[in-house]
Write an enzyme that holds these catalytic residues in place. Structure first.
Site, PDB file in Angstrom:
ATOM      1  N   ARG A 145       0.800  -1.227   0.000  1.00 22.13           N
ATOM      2  CA  ARG A 145       0.000   0.000   0.000  1.00 22.13           C
ATOM      3  C   ARG A 145       0.827   1.269   0.000  1.00 22.13           C
ATOM      4  O   ARG A 145       0.280   2.357  -0.059  1.00 22.13           O
ATOM      5  CB  ARG A 145      -0.967  -0.023   1.183  1.00 22.13           C
ATOM      6  N   THR A 189       1.973  -5.469   4.410  1.00 19.57           N
ATOM      7  CA  THR A 189       1.427  -4.876   3.190  1.00 19.57           C
ATOM      8  C   THR A 189       1.135  -3.375   3.315  1.00 19.57           C
ATOM      9  O   THR A 189       0.896  -2.719   2.307  1.00 19.57           O
ATOM     10  CB  THR A 189       0.096  -5.569   2.803  1.00 19.57           C
ATOM     11  N   GLU A 207      -5.537 -14.137   9.675  1.00 19.22           N
ATOM     12  CA  GLU A 207      -6.191 -15.386   9.268  1.00 19.22           C
ATOM     13  C   GLU A 207      -5.296 -16.597   9.566  1.00 19.22           C
ATOM     14  O   GLU A 207      -5.621 -17.731   9.219  1.00 19.22           O
ATOM     15  CB  GLU A 207      -6.531 -15.332   7.772  1.00 19.22           C
ATOM     16  N   ASN A 285      -9.526  -8.970  13.295  1.00 20.74           N
ATOM     17  CA  ASN A 285     -10.366  -9.966  13.969  1.00 20.74           C
ATOM     18  C   ASN A 285      -9.575 -10.744  15.017  1.00 20.74           C
ATOM     19  O   ASN A 285      -8.391 -11.003  14.851  1.00 20.74           O
ATOM     20  CB  ASN A 285     -10.921 -10.958  12.938  1.00 20.74           C
ATOM     21  N   ASP A 327     -15.658 -11.671  11.239  1.00 22.31           N
ATOM     22  CA  ASP A 327     -14.447 -11.069  10.663  1.00 22.31           C
ATOM     23  C   ASP A 327     -14.663  -9.587  10.337  1.00 22.31           C
ATOM     24  O   ASP A 327     -14.266  -9.112   9.288  1.00 22.31           O
ATOM     25  CB  ASP A 327     -13.958 -11.820   9.413  1.00 22.31           C
ATOM     26  N   TRP A 500     -12.830  -0.288  -4.172  1.00 21.85           N
ATOM     27  CA  TRP A 500     -11.692  -0.877  -3.444  1.00 21.85           C
ATOM     28  C   TRP A 500     -10.497   0.069  -3.434  1.00 21.85           C
ATOM     29  O   TRP A 500      -9.370  -0.324  -3.166  1.00 21.85           O
ATOM     30  CB  TRP A 500     -11.329  -2.240  -4.063  1.00 21.85           C
TER      31      TRP A 500
HETATM   32 CA    CA Z   1      -9.570 -10.662   9.075  1.00 18.35          CA
END
Ligand code: CA
Ligand code: CA
Length: 598
Positions: A145, A189, A207, A285, A327, A500
């Protein structure tokens, strides 16, 4: 800079060496080496229009430029100045925000690549391609990013969880440090944040059962100064010494050993507010997704944590989704702004969460001031109780697989927003002119159910299955303008594909954002009227920037479709399968119109 060029400038320097030392200093300072980026430059970035030194056009992340040469009256004339192809076969999601400094653009691309480009000609100065090992574990495309600038360095993080500092002039590695082990699910990222000589970073990997943290290093050397884990029970460090357990002790809001692999990834970067001397970092999350395994609030997951950069301690936190079962990562940016209320100015902060609510907080203490929906359908909660700051849940949680007849699949629910969020990572913008937030939102829901899961290092740690579905036939994406004082929706722009990309607003009464269909678009900031669009050849999921140079205003954005939607988007991913990949950066200006001299 190439050798011939440098030689010419050296010769020039010799010829003028008999002149006053101050002139010699000016020549050698500007022509021979990058002008160093200072802490003061970074703190002033939002106000200085001739450079873009930070992710967010200022550490506060407001993504507003006071430039008004390009404005609602003339933006229709905007044309390309140059475009630059990232080349190669690595054409994936380009979520980067370019930086502009001292005649150079620094822009990152997919697969941990970074380019320095001559910002006047569009010619490549150098390219750095990070050598990635086999077996990296990025959850949601091989994106990056953006970078950070400090002193003579350009710094960025890589998919194998390293932090690299390059010489701005040569692209040579000055230092390189491992953030964590990619085999354990860690990656990186987001764009680093510079605060008082420190480079502030987080980690991706929510995750995979990693442990989220925010970390500060000496930006010049890469040496760790402090570490603050974002999961209760883990020890923090300052200058190599223990600096207090996050949350005081384990097991206050987590059962058993689950806090040891508790997620709360800090994957989307932070903002810094000099007024309160606080870093605002979002956390993702709690792990795993199956919430039945971890009763409790699971602090500090799905929260904004406010950290003092001098001590590395959490000053306040606000949790958006206690015991998150969908999430609804709370990583989205928290943006400082001044809110006029009853004749006084409140130091406020705005945050548009994945869970569908827009939160207005007092940024001095984290106290909730207001919360309102910014998407049309929110199934999991009726609202947010402003007294307690807690959501009023509807009970729309996926069932416990342990209670299912086969013990394998818990009862399924359909709930909106989907886990890709009312808004995901793509940053919103705030205009001090219109006093509105411009929020890139999506209207979608999901079927979600829970499954049994056990932690295994380096393996996906979800305990859930899902399918994302659109809520409307004709659009998913919707750019919305909100008044944070009232929660009133002022205007909206609907887009067929999910939005996005990040948003930029300017004092030219403009809002810019991109679409997966390939357009960079400009809107009237007050009315939302679409004023201009340009087809870039691939989906725009990057963050536009603007600056002025040689008497003209420029706008730049990266182009290249990708990110989480094609990988995780279920029915939505199928609907956008036709979109072509790419990898480029585009720069625009007005034809032959110079700014008035001042
Ligand atoms: Ca997540
Ligand atoms: Ca600036």
């Amino acid at each position: 800079m190439n050798c011939t060029n440098q030689g010419g400038r050296l010769g020039h320097r010799l010829a003028v060496s008999i002149l006053a030392g101050s002139i010699l200093g000016a020549i050698s300072g500007s022509a021979l080496a990058a002008k160093p980026v200072t802490d003061a430059d970074i703190m002033n970035d939002a106000a200085t229009t001739s450079d873009v030194l930070t992710y967010g056009l200022g550490t506060e992340g407001r993504r507003h430029s006071p430039l008004a040469h390009i404005n609602a009256d003339n933006v229709g004339d905007l044309v390309p100045a140059w475009a630059f192809s990232f080349g190669g076969e690595k054409q994936r999601g380009q979520e980067s925000q370019p930086l502009i400094h001292d005649g150079k653009m620094f822009v990152t691309g997919s697969y941990s690549r970074l380019w320095a480009i001559d910002v006047r000609s569009g010619e490549e100065l150098w390219q750095y391609e990070h050598r990635l090992p086999d077996g990296i574990l990025p959850c949601c495309d091989v994106v990056n990013r953006g970078a950070a600038l400090y002193d003579n360095l350009v710094l960025f993080g890589t998919l194998d969880a390293q932090l690299v500092a390059l010489d701005q002039d040569t692209g040579k590695v000055v230092w390189k440090e491992k953030i964590d082990d990619f085999k354990g699910g860690y990656s990186f990222t987001s764009a680093p944040l510079i605060v008082k000589g420190l480079v502030i970073t987080g980690v991706s990997g929510g995750e995979f059962g990693i442990v989220g943290r925010v970390e500060a290093r000496d930006a010049k050397t890469g040496k760790v100064v402090w570490i603050r884990p974002t999961v209760e029970g883990h020890m923090g460090y300052l200058n190599g010494k223990e600096n207090g357990i996050t949350g005081g002790a384990p097991n206050k809001t987590w059962p058993g050993d689950l806090w040891k692999t508790g997620g709360a990834a800090t994957w989307a970067g932070g903002t810094y507010d000099p007024d309160t001397n606080l870093i605002f970092y979002g956390t993702g999350n709690p792990a795993p997704w199956n919430a039945h395994l971890r009763p409790g609030d699971n602090l500090y997951s799905t929260s904004t944590v406010a950290i003092n950069p001098d001590t590395g301690k959490i000053v306040w936190h606000y949790q958006f989704t206690p015991n998150d079962g969908w999430d609804y990562d709370g990583v989205n940016e928290t943006v400082a702004f001044d809110l006029e209320q009853g004749g006084s100015t409140v130091k406020a902060a705005g945050h548009a969460d994945r869970n569908g609510f827009f939160y207005v907080m007092n940024r001095e203490n984290g106290k909730l001031m207001n919360a309102f929906p910014f998407v049309d359908q929110i199934d999991w909660a009726k609202g947010v109780d402003l007294k307690t700051g807690r959501p009023i849940e509807t009970g729309m949680r996926p069932g416990n697989p342990a209670e299912a007849t086969d013990g394998k699949k818990g009862s399924q629910v359909f709930v909106a927003p989907s886990f890709l969020g009312g808004k995901n990572w793509m940053p919103m913008a705030y205009s001090p002119d219109t006093k509105l937030f411009y929020v890139p939102a999506n209207e979608w829901g999901m079927d979600i159910w829970n499954e049994p899961i056990a932690y295994k290092r380096g393996a996906a740690y979800l305990g859930a299955g899902f399918t994302i579905k659109p809520l409307n036939k004709d659009y998913i994406g919707v750019l919305r303008a909100y008044d944070p004082a009232t929660g009133k929706r002022v205007w909206e722009y609907k887009n067929k594909a999910p939005l996005w990309g990040g948003v930029l607003t300017t004092s030219g009464n403009l809002v810019f954002t991109g679409t997966p269909e390939g357009y960079l678009k400009a809107f009237d900031a007050k009315t939302g009227e679409e004023l201009w669009k340009f087809q870039t050849g691939s989906g725009v999921v990057g963050c536009p920037v603007t600056w002025d140079m040689d008497g003209e205003q420029y706008v730049a954005v990266t182009s290249g479709w990708g990110g989480a939607v094609p990988l995780w988007g279920g029915d939505v991913a199928k609907s956008v399968k036709y979109l072509n990949q790419g990898g480029s950066v585009w720069v625009f200006k007005l034809p032959g119109k110079r700014m008035a001299a001042n």
